[in-house]
Design an enzyme around this catalytic site. Structure first.
Site, PDB file in Angstrom:
ATOM      1  N   GLY A  89      40.500  46.597  41.201  1.00  0.00           N
ATOM      2  CA  GLY A  89      39.111  46.661  41.631  1.00  0.00           C
ATOM      3  C   GLY A  89      38.877  47.784  42.621  1.00  0.00           C
ATOM      4  N   ASP A 110      42.941  36.981  33.375  1.00  0.00           N
ATOM      5  CA  ASP A 110      43.079  35.903  34.350  1.00  0.00           C
ATOM      6  C   ASP A 110      43.403  34.589  33.653  1.00  0.00           C
ATOM      7  OD1 ASP A 110      42.637  37.496  36.529  1.00  0.00           O
ATOM      8  OD2 ASP A 110      40.546  36.905  36.815  1.00  0.00           O
TER       9      ASP A 110
END
Length: 242
Positions: A89, A110
């Site tokens: 990120g 995830d």
């Protein structure tokens, strides 16, 4: 793969307490990880590559160590790779590449990482751990975690806000499970009684996930009814105006 503090192109809506925690945690990890993220960028590494490597590391740590009962070292390996979720990120922001694809890839992987962690627990209890009840609880944690995420995504896909986080979200599931697993692994180093932390944590996550699932289903049902009532009222108003 870590708590949702840096999702690429897909903001989260935490509660006030979580928002405060995320605020300070984000500031700290941004300072720590920004130089490393910049180094990777200079080396030509993409955020997607970091995401893939991080997921592979979590999966390897969970499925290599946990089924053998090596909870301490498995948790150490997983924790090291969990930070990739913050690094990718950070890299995306530095590159100005926050995108729907990045958010989709993060979210999808995830789910893979979560499945590996609870799958590793299930394999241990189905094998050398020799506890069918805890094997079933681990499988329930795996399945309920996936369904909890699905309910929010599906609700949003049909135009509902799904304005609820729930008792136990992904961050809580992972923190509770990984901390308990790491501490339980200290039993191999002679710490007595600590191995019972993992079963307690799995039961807590299972119950919390079930409560969260109910919370989200109830919220979607309420929001759906409200949306349909509003649409019906708008249609009646349009007919009256004609």
């Amino acid at each position: 793969m870590g708590p949702p503090v840096a999702s690429r192109g897909h903001p989260v809506t935490p509660t006030v307490g979580k928002a405060m925690l995320n605020k300070y945690a984000r500031a700290f990890f941004t300072r720590v990880l920004t130089p490393f993220a910049a180094f990777l960028i200079r080396r030509g590494v993409s955020p997607d590559t970091v995401t893939l490597i991080g997921t592979a590391g979590v999966v390897a740590g969970a499925l290599v160590f946990y089924p053998r009962g090596e909870f301490f070292w498995g948790t150490v390996v997983i924790t090291l790779f969990v930070f990739s979720d913050l690094v990718d990120g950070n890299m995306a922001r530095q590159l100005g590449r926050s995108s729907r694809w990045g958010a989709f890839l993060d979210s999808t992987l995830d789910r893979v990482a979560d499945g590996a962690v609870f799958g590793g627990f299930a394999l241990w209890y189905a094998g050398s751990g020799d506890n069918n009840a805890l094997c079933a609880v681990s499988i329930f944690c795996l399945a309920s975690g996936q369904v909890v995420s699905y309910t929010k995504a599906r609700g949003e896909s049909i135009g509902l806000p799904v304005a609820v986080n729930g008792l136990v979200e992904r961050a809580e599931r992972l923190v509770i499970s990984l901390v308990a697993a790491g501490l339980a692994g200290l039993h191999a180093f002679g710490v007595p009684g600590i191995q019972y932390l993992l079963p307690i944590a799995l039961w807590a996550v299972a119950v919390g996930s079930l409560v969260t699932l109910v919370q989200r289903v109830v919220t979607v049902r309420r929001e759906s009814a409200e949306a349909e009532a509003a649409e019906q009222q708008q249609a009646q108003g349009s007919e009256a105006a004609q």
